[in-house]
Write an enzyme that holds these catalytic residues in place. Structure first.
Site, short mmCIF file in Angstrom:
data_model
loop_
_atom_site.label_atom_id
_atom_site.label_comp_id
_atom_site.label_asym_id
_atom_site.label_seq_id
_atom_site.Cartn_x
_atom_site.Cartn_y
_atom_site.Cartn_z
N LYS A 85 42.98 13.49 17.13
CA LYS A 85 42.41 13.45 18.49
C LYS A 85 40.95 13.89 18.62
CE LYS A 85 43.86 18.09 19.68
NZ LYS A 85 44.42 19.00 20.65
N SER A 125 45.88 8.66 27.02
CA SER A 125 44.71 9.43 27.46
C SER A 125 43.93 8.64 28.51
CB SER A 125 43.82 9.69 26.25
OG SER A 125 42.55 10.13 26.66
N TYR A 150 38.80 6.84 18.38
CA TYR A 150 39.98 7.57 18.87
C TYR A 150 40.51 6.93 20.16
CZ TYR A 150 42.31 10.83 21.96
OH TYR A 150 43.18 11.38 22.88
N LYS A 154 44.22 4.75 21.21
CA LYS A 154 45.13 4.95 22.36
C LYS A 154 45.32 3.64 23.11
CE LYS A 154 46.15 9.27 21.84
NZ LYS A 154 47.52 9.64 21.42
N ASN A 179 42.08 16.06 31.38
CA ASN A 179 41.65 17.11 30.44
C ASN A 179 42.62 18.28 30.41
OD1 ASN A 179 39.23 15.44 30.84
ND2 ASN A 179 38.20 17.01 29.65
N ASN A 198 35.80 21.24 19.64
CA ASN A 198 34.99 20.20 20.29
C ASN A 198 35.05 20.35 21.80
OD1 ASN A 198 34.40 18.54 17.93
ND2 ASN A 198 36.61 18.20 17.88
N PRO A 296 26.25 12.62 23.08
CA PRO A 296 26.45 11.17 23.17
C PRO A 296 27.91 10.82 23.51
CG PRO A 296 25.38 11.78 21.10
CD PRO A 296 25.79 13.05 21.76
N1 UFG Z 1 31.10 20.45 26.91
C1 UFG Z 1 30.03 21.30 26.78
N2 UFG Z 1 29.99 22.11 25.68
C2 UFG Z 1 30.97 22.12 24.73
C3 UFG Z 1 32.07 21.23 24.87
C4 UFG Z 1 32.10 20.42 25.97
O1 UFG Z 1 29.12 21.33 27.62
O2 UFG Z 1 30.86 22.87 23.75
C5 UFG Z 1 31.16 19.59 28.10
C6 UFG Z 1 31.15 18.13 27.73
O3 UFG Z 1 29.82 17.67 27.63
C7 UFG Z 1 31.91 17.51 28.91
C8 UFG Z 1 32.89 18.63 29.33
O4 UFG Z 1 32.38 19.82 28.74
O5 UFG Z 1 31.03 17.29 29.97
C9 UFG Z 1 34.29 18.39 28.84
O6 UFG Z 1 34.25 18.15 27.45
P1 UFG Z 1 35.56 18.20 26.52
O7 UFG Z 1 35.11 17.93 25.12
O8 UFG Z 1 36.33 19.44 26.78
O9 UFG Z 1 36.43 17.01 27.09
P2 UFG Z 1 36.07 15.43 27.19
O10 UFG Z 1 36.17 15.08 28.63
O11 UFG Z 1 34.84 15.07 26.48
O12 UFG Z 1 37.25 14.84 26.32
C10 UFG Z 1 38.46 14.52 26.89
C11 UFG Z 1 39.59 14.65 25.87
C12 UFG Z 1 39.49 13.58 24.82
C13 UFG Z 1 39.28 12.23 25.42
C14 UFG Z 1 38.08 12.22 26.34
C15 UFG Z 1 37.87 10.91 27.01
O13 UFG Z 1 39.57 15.93 25.27
O14 UFG Z 1 40.70 13.58 24.09
O15 UFG Z 1 38.32 13.21 27.36
O16 UFG Z 1 36.60 10.83 27.56
F1 UFG Z 1 39.04 11.28 24.48
#
Ligand code: UFG
Length: 346
Positions: A85, A125, A150, A154, A179, A198, A296
């Site tokens: 994931k 997702s 990834y 899905k 989320n 991440n 990105p």
């Molecule tokens: N962010 C930060 N700093 C960090 C980590 C995240 O500023 O260290 C920000 C990201 O830029 C984003 C927000 O926090 O704006 C949420 O980020 P996450 O990585 O927690 O979650 P995402 O929305 O990027 O990812 C989620 C799921 C993935 C899925 C994705 C689809 O975790 O499995 O949505 O867009 F693929």
């Protein structure tokens, strides 16, 4: 009733196993432990007073999967969580993701075709919607091109499931998560990122314990009220309960169509800065963070229309942001206190 949970020692899987055992289901877990620990089985036992059966099997291994299903073919339902994931890793190693996430699904379906395990709940997702144009996102929002390999796994997995349903023997519900954050109230299970997290919330809690020096906020120049991106954060315990509801819907033959999909979110969006502010308030700490470049692939804003899940499943989220962050924090503190190498590990 006997349920197979693949990926049952993982973050969402383990919470779903607890919810299933709570509701009296007999649970069998398969996990290859590639991103989780077998200790989770004992933690589940401690929470529920009942230890689920566990098999360490890699579902992408065709032979091992066939052997398992030869010996165990009496499941009333399957919840399939097992998958890689990490969005970033999937960009670097796309074949690893296509291989694991798709072969595991195909192997399960091939082996249950002749057996009884024809009721499937699939862990999907919100990423299947890609960069959606209109918010909030409903289940009818068209799938845009996936943002990462990834995300594409899905999307393709849902298509494989839909085609298999059309062939006549499978009933399935796909649950599209927004989320997921937070942890079980016991503080005994939660998200266990291997290496540097991440996702936002584990990074925040690790910064608060001092394991990470500072949090990187990826951009504050987005078109949102405070300039940081907006997401629909949902408590993992609320999310886990939706799997039990979905399973009961299929088993009880309450589906309107043999393939259904539901968005699982709260319907409310919070920005990165709102998450940081709320965390600081409830923990009474000051978080070290720096504003950095945009990451990105990040979308500006996404949140769910949860009407279908609320009305059709009769499921609603019960927990708000403070509870999500409080339980995540309790879990991080548990990890810090119980792992002597906590600060040594990358
Ligand atoms: N962010 C930060 N700093 C960090 C980590 C995240 O500023 O260290 C920000 C990201 O830029 C984003 C927000 O926090 O704006 C949420 O980020 P996450 O990585 O927690 O979650 P995402 O929305 O990027 O990812 C989620 C799921 C993935 C899925 C994705 C689809 O975790 O499995 O949505 O867009 F693929």
């Amino acid at each position: 009733m006997k349920i197979l949970v693949t990926g049952g020692t993982g973050y969402i899987g383990s919470h779903a196993v607890v919810a299933l055992i709570d509701q009296g289901f007999d649970v069998v877990i398969i996990d290859n432990l590639s991103n989780s620990k077998q200790d989770v089985i004992n933690a589940i036992g401690e929470i529920c007073g009942k230890v689920p059966a566990f098999f360490a099997i890699d579902l992408a291994d065709e032979v091992a999967t066939r052997q398992f299903f030869k010996q165990h073919n009496d499941f009333d339902g399957i919840i399939h969580f097992a998958a890689y994931k990490a969005v970033g890793e999937s960009v670097e190693k796309p074949l690893k993701y296509y291989h694991n996430n798709l072969f595991s699904l195909i192997n399960i379906l091939k082996n249950t075709e002749a057996g009884s395990g024809t009721n499937l709940v699939f862990s999907s997702s919100s990423t299947v919607y890609g960069n959606a144009d209109i918010l909030p996102v409903t289940e009818n929002t068209p799938f845009k091109p996936a943002i990462s390999p990834y995300g594409n796994t899905k999307k393709i997995a849902e298509e494989i499931i839909m085609d298999t349903v059309r062939s006549g023997w499978l009933h399935a519900i796909s649950l599209r998560y927004f989320n997921p954050i937070g942890a079980h109230d016991s503080g005994l299970i939660g998200e266990l990122p291997i290496g540097v997290p991440n996702n936002l919330v584990p990074y925040i809690t690790q910064t608060a314990t001092g394991k990470r020096d500072f949090l990187r906020v990826y951009g504050n120049d987005y078109d949102t009220p405070d300039g940081t991106p907006i997401r629909d954060y949902i408590h993992v315990v609320d999310l886990a309960k939706a799997h039990v509801v979905a399973l009961n819907r299929i088993i009880g033959k309450k589906q309107k169509e043999p393939f259904e999909a539901f968005n699982l979110g709260t319907g409310k969006g919070y920005s990165v800065m709102e998450i940081i502010d709320t965390f600081e308030k409830i923990t009474n700490t000051k978080l070290h963070y720096r504003i950095e470049e945009r990451r990105p692939g990040d979308v500006t804003k996404i949140y769910a229309d949860t009407t279908l899940a609320n009305e059709e499943l009769g499921w609603r989220t019960e927990r708000g942001l403070e509870n999500m962050l409080n339980t995540a924090w309790r879990w991080e503190q548990y990890l810090m206190e119980h792992d002597k190498d906590y600060f040594k590990k990358q």
